[in-house]
Design an enzyme around this catalytic site. Structure first.
Site, PDB file in Angstrom:
ATOM      1  N   THR A  23       1.120  -0.983   0.328  1.00 40.11           N
ATOM      2  CA  THR A  23      -0.422  -0.253  -0.386  1.00 40.11           C
ATOM      3  C   THR A  23       0.467   1.273  -0.029  1.00 40.11           C
ATOM      4  O   THR A  23       1.811   1.390   0.196  1.00 40.11           O
ATOM      5  CB  THR A  23      -0.697   0.154   1.528  1.00 40.11           C
ATOM      6  OG1 THR A  23      -0.135  -0.213   2.059  1.00 40.11           O
ATOM      7  CG2 THR A  23      -1.788  -1.050   1.115  1.00 40.11           C
ATOM      8  N   ASP A  24       0.388   2.829  -0.596  1.00 41.50           N
ATOM      9  CA  ASP A  24       1.024   4.144  -0.291  1.00 41.50           C
ATOM     10  C   ASP A  24       0.668   4.323   0.893  1.00 41.50           C
ATOM     11  O   ASP A  24      -0.432   4.007   1.299  1.00 41.50           O
ATOM     12  CB  ASP A  24       0.809   4.728  -1.987  1.00 41.50           C
ATOM     13  CG  ASP A  24      -0.434   4.483  -1.933  1.00 41.50           C
ATOM     14  OD1 ASP A  24      -1.444   4.476  -1.155  1.00 41.50           O
ATOM     15  OD2 ASP A  24      -1.071   4.631  -3.127  1.00 41.50           O
ATOM     16  N   LYS A  25       0.478   5.698   0.280  1.00 41.12           N
ATOM     17  CA  LYS A  25       0.902   6.864   2.010  1.00 41.12           C
ATOM     18  C   LYS A  25      -1.469   6.938   1.652  1.00 41.12           C
ATOM     19  O   LYS A  25      -1.734   6.937   2.673  1.00 41.12           O
ATOM     20  CB  LYS A  25       0.976   8.239   1.179  1.00 41.12           C
ATOM     21  CG  LYS A  25       1.470   8.889   2.373  1.00 41.12           C
ATOM     22  CD  LYS A  25       1.584  10.534   2.428  1.00 41.12           C
ATOM     23  CE  LYS A  25       1.481  11.236   3.673  1.00 41.12           C
ATOM     24  NZ  LYS A  25       2.324  12.863   3.580  1.00 41.12           N
ATOM     25  N   GLY A  49      -3.322   4.654   1.572  1.00 37.80           N
ATOM     26  CA  GLY A  49      -3.642   3.019   2.524  1.00 37.80           C
ATOM     27  C   GLY A  49      -4.311   2.008   1.086  1.00 37.80           C
ATOM     28  O   GLY A  49      -4.603   1.641   1.777  1.00 37.80           O
ATOM     29  N   ILE A  50      -4.222   3.056  -0.081  1.00 40.61           N
ATOM     30  CA  ILE A  50      -4.422   1.512  -0.892  1.00 40.61           C
ATOM     31  C   ILE A  50      -3.079   1.161  -1.928  1.00 40.61           C
ATOM     32  O   ILE A  50      -2.043   1.445  -1.428  1.00 40.61           O
ATOM     33  CB  ILE A  50      -5.028   2.992  -2.226  1.00 40.61           C
ATOM     34  CG1 ILE A  50      -4.588   3.816  -2.518  1.00 40.61           C
ATOM     35  CG2 ILE A  50      -6.206   2.823  -1.906  1.00 40.61           C
ATOM     36  CD1 ILE A  50      -5.039   4.071  -4.095  1.00 40.61           C
TER      37      ILE A  50
END
Length: 136
Positions: free
Chosen positions: A15-17, A19-20
């Site tokens: 995930t990225d910053k 949250g996905i």
């Protein structure tokens, strides 16, 4: 037409910053599901590579429909959409556990030797070629 299903859970590192799941993971998920497809046919990628045959990627497409998040359970459906003696293409559909479509994609590959020279898979591993033809 053979269609396999592979289940995964989105890991925190994917995930990225926001949250996905980061877009770069979808190609990795396609690869994982594709190798599982081959295993279900009775041929692992490793067994094919041990015969001196590679299946390098030549094209990749992905269209994102809905984000996947941390710990989401996803299902990747794979099927062959086109095949010749020297090329093969797959389609992918990724769904969440609610059966909502997350992404669709396609990959195309060439059958090659260790030097990346194209080869005829029907002549090299005829039983694999026949299973793949039947899977279409």
């Amino acid at each position: 037409m053979l269609e396999t299903k592979t289940e995964l859970i989105v890991r925190y590192a994917e995930t990225d910053k926001m949250g996905i799941a980061h877009h770069s993971n979808y190609a990795v998920w396609f690869e994982f599901a594709r190798t599982e497809f081959f295993k279900k046919l009775g041929f692992s990628y490793l067994s094919i590579e041990e015969k001196g045959i590679l299946l390098p990627l030549t094209d990749l497409k992905c269209s994102y429909k809905k984000p996947a998040g941390y710990e989401d359970e996803i299902i990747i459906k794979v099927r062959i959409i086109k095949m010749t003696c020297v090329r093969i293409a797959f389609s992918y559909e990724i769904y969440d556990h609610f059966s909502d479509l997350i992404a669709i994609g396609e990959t195309a590959h060439a059958w090659t030797d260790q030097n990346l020279k194209p080869l005829n898979i029907e002549k090299k591993i005829s039983d694999l070629y026949q299973l793949l033809k039947e899977a279409i």
